[in-house]
Scaffold this active site. Structure first.
Site: not given
Ligand code: FAD
Length: 531
Positions: A108, A179, A291
């Protein structure tokens, strides 16, 4: 001959058939040309059958939620256990031709942060459904009898929605959220994890007791504030640069049963932020969640919170003023104390300066409240409005510059160029709830705002919106606004150095110690060569 006479249950037969298909597919995999960027020796590892390569295997891991950029890994690892990940990292670290490795949570990110161009993406989700661990096995809610301390131990791959569902079964829940809950524990802890509870409890990274981490050398390390503390603080908000989180021990509290959820409309920006700041300064007698949002006239009130009649009323107001704001709050409560909520809300309302007649309330379960954004996802998906490009920009802005931000950016750039599919979040934060020792960087003021300019684009206007994002960043630079990007995206090390500011030297030191060959999370584009 029936399967039963053979002594096989149909499900056993299914498993055998599936294993045959899987082995056959891996065999086919072996016949494909081996990716030039990966050493052949990788095939001799224990994990070889969990490593998939070729365009079909890697396509899904070449894009992310942002849909703004693409980069293909050479292979994808579907680990069954953290040991598999450690074996992969150790192999790369020891190899004369090391390759990059990215943990992918739920993909994400919006700018390719979880990509591993030419290397290996680790599909973290498969830990939760691996052969050796079921999804539920990797979320535990024990009671520490000595300290009478409750916490949840969650795999780094777990989605927050699953953590919530599991903890609720034990009558508890984490205190600080995002969120949207279809994000992974490891993914948000690598950034910060923020929502309307952060003013009171800090971001999610402030609510972690302990982590299991696989470093860039393939070591499996348990760390906390007291043990291996440099790794603990470094990994939290560390953008995946120092290690892969495979388990997090997260603080929980008794889960409330119900939520009084409110939104108040403002036409005056000054009153709106004054009220937000008032609300984050009062603790127990105030809101549990605070918020806010900018509502531009085209997108005004298109959320499922408002009834159709209320949406129309709000739309008329937004059209008159060009844009308006809503403050969002929530009071958590138990059914047994329900009668006191009305009284508490009444007292709070007296202190606020929203437009008379524009206070809206809802009463929902705690789960329904926390999972609110997923409702929008369910609505948007069939309309083809979810899997579209997302040129998002998230900034932390110091309180002292919010009025300049309003004039220059909300009114000057965004309202001028009103885009229908835009959500603009404005959430106040207390700096005291953030731990300076962690890697995340924030402005140097007691109160700062998280501003999320979350716009959906078409293939035709995504460049235009990205140009506007650049214009916003330029405006801040020229006006001397000392902002920090949240979920940062930079392409040069000089920019990263500026982003980390006083934390840069320490971050480089930690990188040298825990990932000296710069193997991990290359999609962040911070370190491109060994240190
Ligand atoms: P990924 O996108 O898969 O990874 C993100 C990064 O972390 C990459 O660099 C990856 O290599 C690394 N990573 C992944 N897993 C691990 C692990 N286990 N250990 C170490 N590194 C790792 N953020 C907020 O803070 N508050 C919000 O309210 C919020 N709302 C969101 C709503 C939507 C619809 C979306 C799309 C994103 C939102 N986000 C929010 C952002 C979100 O926190 C980031 O996109 C975050 O990267 C989490 O996504 P993911 O788990 O899919 O991680």
């Amino acid at each position: 001959m029936t399967l039963r006479r053979l002594g096989l249950m149909p499900s056993t037969f299914l498993v055998m058939a599936l294993s045959f298909v899987i082995s056959f597919l891996s065999l086919l995999g072996q016949l494909r040309p081996w990716p030039a960027t990966l050493p052949q020796g990788l095939l001799s590892l224990d994990i070889a059958d969990e490593l998939h390569y070729g365009p079909n295997a890697t396509a899904r891991f070449s894009i992310d939620y942002g849909r703004l950029t693409e980069a293909a890994p050479a292979a994808v690892l579907y680990p069954s256990s953290p040991d598999d990940i450690a074996a992969l990292v150790r192999f790369s670290y020891a190899s004369p031709r090391p390759f990059v490795i990215a943990a992918r949570g739920h993909g994400h990110s919006t700018r390719g942060q979880a990509f591993a161009p030419g290397g290996v993406v680790v599909d973290m989700a498969s830990l939760g459904r691996g052969r050796r661990a079921g999804r539920r096995d990797r979320i535990n809610v024990p009671l520490d009898d000595v300290h009478r301390l409750r916490y949840v131990d969650a795999g780094g791959e777990q989605l927050w929605i699953d953590v919530l569902r599991e903890t609720l079964e034990h009558g508890v829940a984490p205190r600080s959220w995002t969120d949207y809950l279809y994000l992974t524990v490891g993914g948000t802890l690598s950034n910060a994890g923020i929502s309307g509870q952060a003013f009171r409890h800090g971001p999610q990274i402030s609510n972690v007791h302990e982590l299991d981490v696989i470093t860039g050398k393939g070591d499996m390390v348990t760390c906390s504030r007291d043990v291996n503390s440099d790794l603990f603080y470094g990994v939290l908000g560390g953008l995946g640069q120092l290690g892969i989180i495979t388990r997090a021990r997260i603080a929980v509290e008794p889960a409330p049963q119900r939520v009084r959820w409110v939104r108040f409309i403002y036409t005056d920006f000054g009153s709106f932020i004054n009220d937000q700041e008032l609300l984050i300064s009062i603790s127990e007698e105030g809101f549990d969640y605070v918020e806010g949002q900018l509502l531009m006239k085209n997108g005004a009130a298109n959320s499922s919170f408002f009834s159709e009649g209320d949406s129309e009323k709000i739309r008329v107001l937004a059209a008159e003023f060009g844009a308006i704001y809503f403050l969002e709050g929530a009071i958590y409560y138990e059914l047994a104390t329900a009668s006191s909520v009305d009284q508490k809300l009444k007292l709070l309302l007296k202190k606020l300066s929203f437009v008379p007649g524009f206070a809206f309330t809802k009463d929902v379960s705690y789960l329904r409240f926390l999972d609110r954004v997923h409702r929008d996802e369910i609505k948007l998906r069939p309309m083809g409005l979810w899997d579209v490009p997302h040129p998002w920009l998230n900034l932390f802005v110091p309180k002292s510059r919010m009025r300049d931000f309003e004039t220059g950016i909300f009114r000057g750039i965004l309202i001028e160029n009103d885009t229908p599919m835009a959500t603009v979040l404005i959430s106040p934060m207390n700096k005291s709830k953030w731990d300076e020792k962690m890697s995340v960087t924030i402005p140097d003021e007691d109160i700062f705002y998280a501003i999320g300019i979350l716009r959906s684009a078409t293939m035709d206007d995504r460049k235009h919106l990205d140009d506007q994002n650049d214009q916003i960043l330029r405006f801040c630079d020229q006006a001397g606004i000392e902002f920090k990007q949240y979920l940062p995206h930079y392409t040069t090390q000089a920019d990263w150095k500026k982003h980390f500011g006083v934390k840069w030297d320490r971050f480089v030191q930690l990188k040298r110690r825990y990932d000296p060959k710069a193997l991990l999370s290359p999609g962040q584009r911070i370190f491109t060569t060994s240190l």
